[in-house]
Enzyme design. Structure first.
Site, short mmCIF file in Angstrom:
data_model
loop_
_atom_site.label_atom_id
_atom_site.label_comp_id
_atom_site.label_asym_id
_atom_site.label_seq_id
_atom_site.Cartn_x
_atom_site.Cartn_y
_atom_site.Cartn_z
CD GLU A 118 -9.23 3.01 0.94
OE1 GLU A 118 -9.20 3.82 1.88
OE2 GLU A 118 -8.84 1.83 1.04
CD GLU A 172 -6.89 9.44 4.51
OE1 GLU A 172 -6.86 8.29 4.99
OE2 GLU A 172 -5.90 9.99 3.98
#
Length: 383
Positions: A136, A140
């Site tokens: 991943e 964010e």
């Protein structure tokens, strides 16, 4: 008592974040022994998706899968009437996390997303590349902090916080207007960019991370918004700037919203730059798969070496079905079909324009803690 004190220390001072909590589809982990997972469909092209022109329909759902909660209540994802801001990802109560997941996968490539973050404590607007095996790469945007963005990286579902969790300052608000967040992912480096300026480069072998922990399995693109809750880990709540305030909010009255305006995506297809005519391009695994080199690219005739990235690929726009790659093709296009010019820095050029110089600790004062200290504290917890 000692455990409580140490846990409080971890939560308050280290405030290590957890894996992005966008809603996941159920997938088979291809790297587990005897998993026998089906092939992953490859994007194997360049594509531009304009959310300001998106509507619910076959063209949209051919590219995106929507989480089941949002499918049942489309007020969580508004595709029009947003004053040109793009798709509005909307939440007004605990547990909502509207998420779009691309139906096809990329094996190395470029991603550019124009996003305007949701404002409010405990809210996270996320741009995620994620594989079925748990690799991943994240952007964010925390709703509690106006002038910052964060990146993170996981290998096989394991976070590497002390090595690759980084915070970047923004000159202007992430809430007031859209910024372009970019990821360039190859077998040897990952570049993160904001508004087409490279801000950080991670290279394989940096920070004593072994090469086998480099993210190297086909990934889907995930876009969405999520929130922490009373049931979240206390350290995650601190990291997110506190709990959301749901009072006086509903779907029509003052909900929290994040906007996604455009997506530009290029799949390097594992280095494939020549395919069988008319072939469906897929990524296949077997029991000997232990890295990207062992992942078969079905329908591929010729693959390049890592140093030859990126291979030429065809392009499409406005969320249309991607075409298959060939040995030569035009460059990317904008929504009108005209050639687009991004003005981006070449990922192999000097990193002096960004790198670590603008990285900063979170406004809540979270220190950048050494790995040894974390291991020691976790050992004390186990006593």
């Amino acid at each position: 008592m000692l455990r409580r004190l140490i846990f409080a220390l971890l939560s308050t001072h280290l405030a290590l974040p957890v894996q992005a909590s966008l809603k996941d589809l159920s997938h088979c982990d291809p790297l587990k022994k005897d998993a026998h997972c089906p092939p992953d469909p490859a994007l194997a092209s360049k594509i531009t998706f304009d959310f300001t022109k998106s509507t619910w329909g076959d063209q949209f759902t051919s590219f995106w899968t929507v989480d089941s909660s949002t499918s049942q209540d489309k007020r969580q994802l508004i595709l029009n009437d947003t004053d040109g801001k793009g798709a509005a990802f909307t939440i007004w109560q605990d547990g909502q996390a509207p998420t779009l997941t691309s139906n096809k996968y990329m094996l190395f490539g470029k991603v550019r997303v124009q996003a305007q973050a949701a404002k409010g404590p405990g809210l996270i607007t996320a741009i995620v590349l994620k594989s079925d095996s748990g690799d991943e790469i994240d952007w964010e945007l925390l709703g509690a902090f106006e002038n910052q963005a964060q990146t993170n990286y996981f290998f096989d579902g394991e976070p590497l916080f002390n090595t690759y969790n980084t915070t970047y300052r923004l000159d202007t608000s992430s809430f007031a207007s859209a910024h372009t967040y970019g990821i360039d992912w190859t077998p040897t480096y990952i570049n993160f960019s904001i508004d087409n300026v490279v801000r950080k480069s991670w290279r394989i072998g940096d920070n004593a991370i072994p090469a086998y922990k480099w993210p190297q399995t086909p990934m889907q693109v995930k876009l969405g918004i999520w929130s922490v809750s009373n049931g979240s880990d206390p350290g995650t709540v601190v990291w997110a700037g506190g709990l959301p305030d749901w009072s006086g909010r509903d779907a029509e009255k003052n909900p929290y919203r994040a906007y996604f305006k455009t997506l530009e995506l290029e799949d390097y297809a594992g280095g494939c730059n020549e395919t069988q005519k008319g072939a469906e391009i897929e990524y296949l695994y077997n029991e000997r798969t232990n890295g990207w080199q062992n992942i078969q690219v079905k329908g591929c005739v010729k693959r390049t070496t890592p140093g030859a990235y990126p291979p030429p690929l065809p392009s499409s726009s406005i969320g249309s079905q991607p075409s298959h790659p060939s040995s030569s093709s035009p460059g990317p296009t904008d929504a009108s079909g005209a050639p687009s010019q991004t003005g981006e820095q070449n990922p192999n050029e000097s990193e002096s324009s960004g790198d670590d110089s603008d990285s900063a600790a979170l406004p809540n004062g979270r220190p950048s803690s050494p790995l040894g200290a974390v291991i020691f504290l976790l050992w004390l917890l186990s006593i």
